[in-house]
Write an enzyme that holds these catalytic residues in place. Structure first.
Site, PDB file in Angstrom:
ATOM      1  N   HIS A   1      -4.810  -9.188  -9.301  1.00  0.00           N
ATOM      2  CA  HIS A   1      -4.203  -8.672  -8.072  1.00  0.00           C
ATOM      3  C   HIS A   1      -5.220  -8.631  -6.949  1.00  0.00           C
ATOM      4  O   HIS A   1      -6.400  -8.342  -7.171  1.00  0.00           O
ATOM      5  CB  HIS A   1      -3.532  -7.313  -8.285  1.00  0.00           C
ATOM      6  CG  HIS A   1      -4.472  -6.163  -8.493  1.00  0.00           C
ATOM      7  ND1 HIS A   1      -4.953  -5.397  -7.468  1.00  0.00           N
ATOM      8  CD2 HIS A   1      -5.002  -5.633  -9.628  1.00  0.00           C
ATOM      9  CE1 HIS A   1      -5.733  -4.446  -7.961  1.00  0.00           C
ATOM     10  NE2 HIS A   1      -5.792  -4.565  -9.274  1.00  0.00           N
TER      11      HIS A   1
ATOM     12  N   ASP B   1     -11.879  -3.172  -8.218  1.00  0.00           N
ATOM     13  CA  ASP B   1     -10.415  -3.185  -8.418  1.00  0.00           C
ATOM     14  C   ASP B   1      -9.728  -3.692  -7.158  1.00  0.00           C
ATOM     15  O   ASP B   1      -9.327  -2.917  -6.316  1.00  0.00           O
ATOM     16  CB  ASP B   1      -9.956  -1.759  -8.770  1.00  0.00           C
ATOM     17  CG  ASP B   1      -8.504  -1.690  -9.171  1.00  0.00           C
ATOM     18  OD1 ASP B   1      -7.902  -2.738  -9.416  1.00  0.00           O
ATOM     19  OD2 ASP B   1      -7.978  -0.561  -9.239  1.00  0.00           O
TER      20      ASP B   1
ATOM     21  N   GLU C   1       0.156  -4.921  -6.672  1.00  0.00           N
ATOM     22  CA  GLU C   1      -0.003  -4.441  -8.050  1.00  0.00           C
ATOM     23  C   GLU C   1      -0.156  -2.930  -8.080  1.00  0.00           C
ATOM     24  O   GLU C   1       0.380  -2.247  -8.946  1.00  0.00           O
ATOM     25  CB  GLU C   1      -1.247  -5.104  -8.683  1.00  0.00           C
ATOM     26  CG  GLU C   1      -1.438  -4.773 -10.164  1.00  0.00           C
ATOM     27  CD  GLU C   1      -2.313  -3.555 -10.431  1.00  0.00           C
ATOM     28  OE1 GLU C   1      -2.410  -3.148 -11.585  1.00  0.00           O
ATOM     29  OE2 GLU C   1      -2.888  -2.997  -9.486  1.00  0.00           O
ATOM     30  N   GLU C   2      -0.902  -2.421  -7.097  1.00  0.00           N
ATOM     31  CA  GLU C   2      -1.275  -0.996  -7.095  1.00  0.00           C
ATOM     32  C   GLU C   2      -0.100  -0.065  -6.862  1.00  0.00           C
ATOM     33  O   GLU C   2      -0.241   1.150  -6.953  1.00  0.00           O
ATOM     34  CB  GLU C   2      -2.346  -0.741  -6.020  1.00  0.00           C
ATOM     35  CG  GLU C   2      -3.661  -1.496  -6.233  1.00  0.00           C
ATOM     36  CD  GLU C   2      -4.496  -0.942  -7.371  1.00  0.00           C
ATOM     37  OE1 GLU C   2      -3.986  -0.130  -8.154  1.00  0.00           O
ATOM     38  OE2 GLU C   2      -5.661  -1.350  -7.471  1.00  0.00           O
TER      39      GLU C   2
ATOM     40  N   ASP D   1      -8.393  -8.214 -14.099  1.00  0.00           N
ATOM     41  CA  ASP D   1      -8.295  -7.031 -13.247  1.00  0.00           C
ATOM     42  C   ASP D   1      -9.463  -6.118 -13.610  1.00  0.00           C
ATOM     43  O   ASP D   1      -9.433  -5.440 -14.633  1.00  0.00           O
ATOM     44  CB  ASP D   1      -6.956  -6.318 -13.461  1.00  0.00           C
ATOM     45  CG  ASP D   1      -6.788  -5.144 -12.507  1.00  0.00           C
ATOM     46  OD1 ASP D   1      -7.698  -4.908 -11.678  1.00  0.00           O
ATOM     47  OD2 ASP D   1      -5.755  -4.458 -12.588  1.00  0.00           O
TER      48      ASP D   1
ATOM     49  N   HIS E   1     -10.004   3.016  -6.565  1.00  0.00           N
ATOM     50  CA  HIS E   1      -9.002   3.710  -5.728  1.00  0.00           C
ATOM     51  C   HIS E   1      -9.652   4.737  -4.795  1.00  0.00           C
ATOM     52  O   HIS E   1      -8.985   5.646  -4.341  1.00  0.00           O
ATOM     53  CB  HIS E   1      -7.912   4.391  -6.574  1.00  0.00           C
ATOM     54  CG  HIS E   1      -7.167   3.441  -7.471  1.00  0.00           C
ATOM     55  ND1 HIS E   1      -6.112   3.842  -8.264  1.00  0.00           N
ATOM     56  CD2 HIS E   1      -7.303   2.111  -7.696  1.00  0.00           C
ATOM     57  CE1 HIS E   1      -5.656   2.797  -8.945  1.00  0.00           C
ATOM     58  NE2 HIS E   1      -6.364   1.743  -8.613  1.00  0.00           N
TER      59      HIS E   1
HETATM   60  N1  BES Z   1      -7.121  -2.066 -12.391  1.00  0.00           N
HETATM   61  C1  BES Z   1      -6.197  -1.004 -12.560  1.00  0.00           C
HETATM   62  C2  BES Z   1      -5.836  -0.778 -14.013  1.00  0.00           C
HETATM   63  C3  BES Z   1      -6.893  -0.153 -14.860  1.00  0.00           C
HETATM   64  C4  BES Z   1      -7.640   0.910 -14.406  1.00  0.00           C
HETATM   65  C5  BES Z   1      -7.105  -0.633 -16.130  1.00  0.00           C
HETATM   66  C6  BES Z   1      -8.606   1.476 -15.216  1.00  0.00           C
HETATM   67  C7  BES Z   1      -8.041  -0.054 -16.952  1.00  0.00           C
HETATM   68  C8  BES Z   1      -8.813   0.995 -16.476  1.00  0.00           C
HETATM   69  C9  BES Z   1      -4.939  -1.293 -11.776  1.00  0.00           C
HETATM   70  O1  BES Z   1      -5.195  -1.831 -10.516  1.00  0.00           O
HETATM   71  C10 BES Z   1      -4.214  -0.007 -11.537  1.00  0.00           C
HETATM   72  O2  BES Z   1      -4.690   0.821 -10.814  1.00  0.00           O
HETATM   73  N2  BES Z   1      -3.064   0.124 -12.183  1.00  0.00           N
HETATM   74  C11 BES Z   1      -2.271   1.299 -12.035  1.00  0.00           C
HETATM   75  C12 BES Z   1      -0.921   1.142 -12.655  1.00  0.00           C
HETATM   76  C13 BES Z   1       0.029   0.352 -11.816  1.00  0.00           C
HETATM   77  C14 BES Z   1       1.305   0.133 -12.601  1.00  0.00           C
HETATM   78  C15 BES Z   1       0.312   1.054 -10.511  1.00  0.00           C
HETATM   79  C16 BES Z   1      -2.924   2.450 -12.724  1.00  0.00           C
HETATM   80  O3  BES Z   1      -3.636   2.250 -13.704  1.00  0.00           O
HETATM   81  O4  BES Z   1      -2.682   3.548 -12.277  1.00  0.00           O
HETATM   82 ZN    ZN Z   2      -5.992  -0.213  -9.287  1.00  0.00          ZN
END
Ligand code: BES
Ligand code: ZN
Length: 391
Positions: free
Chosen positions: A201, A221, A255-256, A283, A359
């Protein structure tokens, strides 16, 4: 009149008129362990074992993320759905899939060292680092922000430059009807229509309430994943690699905010019966933990393909690797997995050592030693994955 007025007032106070309700799917534990007062924001929910689908007021989504983060050490952990039907479809799709059968014909042999080795030697950490810095320099890459559109224009232009002079390659936007930031797709047409997808993403986010103005460098990220992918593309082009199968590189939007970009792409490709034989998701590739350099996520991924990826790491990347679980649909690989395609997600560290700056305004490359040595391993892995699966 007075009665009507007080009834309207009652509705407003109870948030029945202005509240937009949306559907999300989450890990069931998150629902069962929610506090009572938070549960009052849930309008409807249905439990399907590990997954629960939930109707919730849109404005409560950030609180849901915050709760998942604080109490479950997940980052947000919900998938956004346009309707209840859409949410239910996820559950039935997941239940009805028999991945092993469907993809048992995919050849996971490793036998092209002569081709792969010279290519992985070309991986240049300095170029990856430079691209991470350029992407992180946008104020943010949020899916509704003007800078999120500009950053995708930059990704498109960068990939176009790398593919210049190749008549078999096209770079295009995948436009999403409900928000401004497009996804970017580079397609290299092979002799066969079978497709290999490598994606990550490109959007970023700051906090749960960050919105379109907040600073969100998103270096790890996920400028890191996109920059690992950009280096893969550069090297394939530098070596004039002519694929047998069709290669698609994707920089997903949104994605976020619930895997929305990749979901639209994977769903559309599924509806067209696109023969995607393998998907790799990058990612977060540049923040190293203390132990395993690459961690294969075992949930929402394909076991047979993961075993193949493990062997690729041993053969080509030669670093220590392990396995872990996100525990929820944490990234775009889940969009593919839920549409029945075999996906893998090689991740930068064990979950217990995850990068806590993501984030936030502090997700910069300085938090990864100001270099892209770690992200280089993922570029090597991606190159070996493409060539061994392609040949
Ligand atoms: N890169 C993250 C996912 C992640 C974070 C994987 C930490 C492993 C460790 C991704 O960009 C993210 O923030 N995903 C969201 C979920 C999405 C469905 C909104 C999350 O993890 O909150
Ligand atoms: Zn993220």
């Amino acid at each position: 009149m007075k009665k009507i007025f007080s009834f309207v007032l009652f509705l407003i106070l109870n948030n029945q008129i202005f509240a937009k309700e949306v559907w999300v799917s989450v890990g069931s534990d998150l629902v069962s362990k929610s506090e009572k007062n938070f549960k009052s924001a849930f309008r409807e929910n249905q439990n399907f074992g590990d997954i629960t689908i939930l109707k919730i007021e849109e404005e409560f989504l950030p609180f849901l993320s915050k709760f998942a983060h604080q109490d479950f050490h997940r980052c947000g952990g919900f998938i956004y759905h346009d309707s209840k039907e859409d949410a239910l479809k996820l559950v039935t799709d997941l239940e009805s899939q028999d991945f092993a059968k469907k993809f048992s014909f995919v050849d996971y042999q490793i036998s092209h060292q002569d081709m792969v080795n010279p290519m992985i030697e070309s991986v240049d950490a300095l170029r990856i680092a430079a691209n991470i810095r350029t992407m992180a320099a946008f104020q943010n890459r949020y899916y509704t922000a003007p800078t999120g559109v500009q950053s995708q224009a930059w990704v498109k232009a960068t990939w176009e430059k790398l593919a210049a002079g190749r008549s078999d390659a096209t770079v295009s936007y995948f436009k999403h009807p409900n928000w401004s930031q497009p996804s970017v797709i580079l397609k290299i047409q092979g002799k066969s229509n079978e497709i290999i997808v490598v994606g990550g993403h490109a959007d970023s986010i700051s906090g749960y309430f960050g919105g379109a103005a907040a600073r969100a460098p998103g270096a790890d990220d996920n400028a890191s994943g996109i920059s690992s992918i950009t280096e893969i593309i550069r090297i394939l082009m530098e070596h004039s690699y002519q694929p047998e199968k069709t290669l698609m590189f994707m920089a997903y939007s949104a994605e976020e905010v619930g895997l929305r970009g990749s979901k639209e792409i994977a769903t559309q490709m599924k509806s067209q019966n696109a023969p995607v034989i393998g998907v790799m998701q990058f990612d977060m590739t540049n923040f190293k933990g203390s132990d395993n350099s690459i961690v294969l996520m075992t949930d929402y991924t394909n076991e047979a393909q993961n075993n193949f990826v493990g062997k690729l790491i041993d053969t080509y990347v030669k670093v220590k690797w392990g396995q872990d679980k996100c525990g929820y649909a944490c990234s775009d690989h889940a969009s593919w997995h839920m549409n029945g395609y075999p996906a893998s997600m090689p991740f930068e560290a064990q979950m217990s050592e995850m990068n806590h700056q993501i984030h936030t305004p502090n997700d910069t490359i300085s938090h990864s030693g100001d270099n892209a040595d770690h992200a280089s391993k993922f570029a090597r892995l991606g190159l070996s994955y493409i060539i061994e699966l392609d040949q």
